[in-house]
Scaffold this motif. Structure first.
Motif, PDB file in Angstrom:
ATOM      1  N   LYS A 172       0.990  -1.308   0.162  1.00 55.95           N
ATOM      2  CA  LYS A 172       0.076  -0.019  -0.012  1.00 55.95           C
ATOM      3  C   LYS A 172       0.830   1.310   0.072  1.00 55.95           C
ATOM      4  O   LYS A 172       0.655   2.155  -0.560  1.00 55.95           O
ATOM      5  N   LEU A 173       2.010   1.164   0.908  1.00 52.47           N
ATOM      6  CA  LEU A 173       2.892   2.313   0.844  1.00 52.47           C
ATOM      7  C   LEU A 173       3.423   2.550  -0.501  1.00 52.47           C
ATOM      8  O   LEU A 173       3.579   3.535  -1.014  1.00 52.47           O
ATOM      9  N   LEU A 174       4.013   1.337  -1.188  1.00 53.56           N
ATOM     10  CA  LEU A 174       4.692   1.650  -2.309  1.00 53.56           C
ATOM     11  C   LEU A 174       3.655   2.148  -3.484  1.00 53.56           C
ATOM     12  O   LEU A 174       3.855   3.099  -4.293  1.00 53.56           O
ATOM     13  N   ASN A 175       2.445   1.601  -3.292  1.00 56.67           N
ATOM     14  CA  ASN A 175       1.192   2.027  -4.578  1.00 56.67           C
ATOM     15  C   ASN A 175       1.158   3.654  -4.260  1.00 56.67           C
ATOM     16  O   ASN A 175       0.550   4.310  -4.847  1.00 56.67           O
ATOM     17  N   ALA A 176       1.256   4.178  -3.019  1.00 61.83           N
ATOM     18  CA  ALA A 176       1.246   5.559  -2.552  1.00 61.83           C
ATOM     19  C   ALA A 176       2.262   6.496  -2.998  1.00 61.83           C
ATOM     20  O   ALA A 176       2.387   7.649  -2.727  1.00 61.83           O
ATOM     21  N   GLY A 177       3.515   5.657  -3.588  1.00 62.79           N
ATOM     22  CA  GLY A 177       4.517   6.397  -4.163  1.00 62.79           C
ATOM     23  C   GLY A 177       5.504   6.712  -2.882  1.00 62.79           C
ATOM     24  O   GLY A 177       6.340   7.646  -3.089  1.00 62.79           O
ATOM     25  N   VAL A 178       5.502   5.797  -1.979  1.00 68.67           N
ATOM     26  CA  VAL A 178       6.461   6.235  -0.748  1.00 68.67           C
ATOM     27  C   VAL A 178       7.447   5.238  -0.902  1.00 68.67           C
ATOM     28  O   VAL A 178       7.411   3.953  -1.136  1.00 68.67           O
ATOM     29  N   ASN A 179       8.907   5.875  -0.932  1.00 65.46           N
ATOM     30  CA  ASN A 179      10.036   5.040  -1.045  1.00 65.46           C
ATOM     31  C   ASN A 179      10.314   4.182   0.189  1.00 65.46           C
ATOM     32  O   ASN A 179      10.323   5.115   1.533  1.00 65.46           O
ATOM     33  N   MET A 180      10.915   3.236   0.203  1.00 61.22           N
ATOM     34  CA  MET A 180      10.860   2.374   1.503  1.00 61.22           C
ATOM     35  C   MET A 180      12.165   1.739   1.250  1.00 61.22           C
ATOM     36  O   MET A 180      12.817   1.225   0.319  1.00 61.22           O
ATOM     37  N   MET A 181      12.858   1.441   2.573  1.00 58.79           N
ATOM     38  CA  MET A 181      14.178   0.682   2.689  1.00 58.79           C
ATOM     39  C   MET A 181      13.941  -0.762   2.724  1.00 58.79           C
ATOM     40  O   MET A 181      12.624  -1.157   3.237  1.00 58.79           O
ATOM     41  N   ILE A 182      14.620  -1.590   2.124  1.00 54.37           N
ATOM     42  CA  ILE A 182      14.545  -3.111   2.239  1.00 54.37           C
ATOM     43  C   ILE A 182      15.575  -3.705   2.891  1.00 54.37           C
ATOM     44  O   ILE A 182      16.659  -3.248   3.113  1.00 54.37           O
ATOM     45  N   GLU A 183      14.834  -4.448   3.965  1.00 50.96           N
ATOM     46  CA  GLU A 183      15.658  -5.134   5.193  1.00 50.96           C
ATOM     47  C   GLU A 183      15.711  -6.418   4.830  1.00 50.96           C
ATOM     48  O   GLU A 183      14.868  -7.219   4.641  1.00 50.96           O
ATOM     49  N   LEU A 184      16.961  -7.099   4.719  1.00 52.69           N
ATOM     50  CA  LEU A 184      17.247  -8.185   4.467  1.00 52.69           C
ATOM     51  C   LEU A 184      18.405  -8.791   5.202  1.00 52.69           C
ATOM     52  O   LEU A 184      19.655  -8.412   5.154  1.00 52.69           O
ATOM     53  N   ASP A 185      18.144 -10.185   5.921  1.00 49.99           N
ATOM     54  CA  ASP A 185      19.309 -10.469   6.798  1.00 49.99           C
ATOM     55  C   ASP A 185      20.089  -9.613   7.646  1.00 49.99           C
ATOM     56  O   ASP A 185      21.215  -9.385   7.510  1.00 49.99           O
ATOM     57  N   ASN A 186      19.160  -8.578   8.503  1.00 49.82           N
ATOM     58  CA  ASN A 186      19.853  -7.785   9.391  1.00 49.82           C
ATOM     59  C   ASN A 186      20.829  -6.718   8.524  1.00 49.82           C
ATOM     60  O   ASN A 186      21.522  -5.892   9.288  1.00 49.82           O
ATOM     61  N   GLU A 187      20.591  -6.402   7.292  1.00 48.01           N
ATOM     62  CA  GLU A 187      20.951  -5.340   6.338  1.00 48.01           C
ATOM     63  C   GLU A 187      19.916  -4.626   5.923  1.00 48.01           C
ATOM     64  O   GLU A 187      18.918  -5.018   5.556  1.00 48.01           O
ATOM     65  N   VAL A 188      20.341  -3.155   5.512  1.00 45.79           N
ATOM     66  CA  VAL A 188      19.188  -2.270   5.039  1.00 45.79           C
ATOM     67  C   VAL A 188      19.611  -1.777   3.607  1.00 45.79           C
ATOM     68  O   VAL A 188      20.998  -1.630   3.490  1.00 45.79           O
ATOM     69  N   TYR A 189      18.872  -1.910   2.741  1.00 45.29           N
ATOM     70  CA  TYR A 189      19.024  -1.531   1.235  1.00 45.29           C
ATOM     71  C   TYR A 189      18.218  -0.502   0.654  1.00 45.29           C
ATOM     72  O   TYR A 189      17.083  -0.556   0.956  1.00 45.29           O
TER      73      TYR A 189
END
Length: 328
Positions: free
Chosen positions: A208-225
């Motif tokens: 929902k946030l993505l569809n609202a045009g909100v940029n998000m950080m992606i968290e994978l294996d205790n790392e942030v991208y």
């Protein structure tokens, strides 16, 4: 010959070309759209296609282990063949690419946007085995629609086949597949010094946030991208930046034409072996490719900023298109 006049003419040509292409798909550009907005809408639309270039196909470990892979193997092989041989795969895309190429004053949630694609360069392809007449639109035979989709990451001359999933257009498992198979792709996006937020937000809420045009950080294996490349309108950030550069490039091109007009005119007249009384420079955009040419002789011009030279030919192929392309 005034470079301001040439510049305005070239921008008018660009607008007319895009209008013609949108009109073919029953979408009319509003009169009050600026040239930058028109180009951005066009870039957004062409991003939904996969350009006809020779591509290298790379499979993830996960897709080969997916129990659905055998079921769809023949179709996947067909898609691979087409991509490797620079053939059109529009038939496998969503029908929305031609139903809704342009919506006036569009926001991130409108149907002319694929926000997951715009954010992460990940396409989804249908896996039907045949065509149905009801799915034929604008002379395109769309493959029959399927519940399962092939998700692929397109980066330059490589296409990464990620996995076969349902209609879930925000699945963080795809990012983990990229990290597990090709960590070098996402390594440049790792945020040093950032710690995971321990946020328990569900994927449906992130979508929902993505569809609202909100940029998000992606968290994978205790790392942030910082993988997401959206602006609030739902467009891709790189497209927004490139449009500004493209318009500036057209301005520079018009100035260089005036500076080099004697040499250009002489070269064209030597090729066609006759004199032209009036030269008219034009730009045409067709299926994402940009062609720059002299209209009376139909001679194609390519300018190289690397060596500050014009290259002249009388063809009209992909190789003769201008250096900038809207195809991904």
């Amino acid at each position: 010959m005034d470079n301001d006049i040439i510049y305005k003419q070239l921008l008018d040509d660009i607008k007319k070309s895009i209008e013609n292409e949108f009109n073919y798909y029953n979408s009319s550009i509003s009169e009050d759209e600026s040239i930058s907005s028109i180009l951005l809408y066009y870039a957004n639309w062409r991003r939904r296609f996969i350009g006809q270039n020779i591509r290298k196909i790379i499979y993830s470990q996960e897709i080969k282990k997916n129990c659905k892979y055998i079921k769809y193997k023949k179709v996947i092989d067909k898609i691979e063949y087409k991509l490797k041989n620079a053939e059109d795969i529009t038939s496998f895309l969503s029908k929305g690419v031609v139903i809704n190429p342009y919506i006036y004053n569009s926001n991130s949630q409108n149907s002319d946007k694929d926000t997951f694609l715009n954010a992460f360069n990940i396409h989804h392809l249908h896996l039907g085995k045949g065509y149905k007449e009801k799915d034929k639109l604008f002379d395109i035979n769309f493959i029959e629609r399927t519940e399962d989709l092939l998700f692929v990451l397109v980066l330059n001359d490589k296409v990464y086949f990620l996995d076969i999933l349902g209609h879930d257009f925000y699945n963080e498992g795809l990012f983990r597949i990229i990290k597990n198979n090709w960590s070098q792709i996402i390594e440049p996006y790792k945020m040093s010094g950032f710690l995971p937020s321990n946020n328990s937000m569900e994927q449906k809420d992130k979508k929902k946030l993505l569809n609202a045009g909100v940029n998000m950080m992606i968290e994978l294996d205790n790392e942030v991208y910082a993988l997401c490349e959206l602006v609030t309108s739902g467009h891709n950030y790189t497209d927004v930046r490139n449009i500004d550069l493209f318009i500036e490039e057209i301005r520079t091109l018009s100035e260089i034409l005036v500076e080099n007009q004697v040499n250009i005119i002489g070269s064209i007249q030597n090729i066609i072996n006759r004199k032209i009384d009036r030269f008219e420079y034009k730009i045409k955009i067709e299926k994402g490719l940009v062609y720059f040419f002299e209209n009376n002789s139909k001679i194609i011009l390519r300018y190289s900023s690397e060596d500050n030279q014009f290259y002249i030919s009388n063809g009209l192929s992909n190789q003769d298109s201008y250096s900038y392309s809207f195809n991904k």
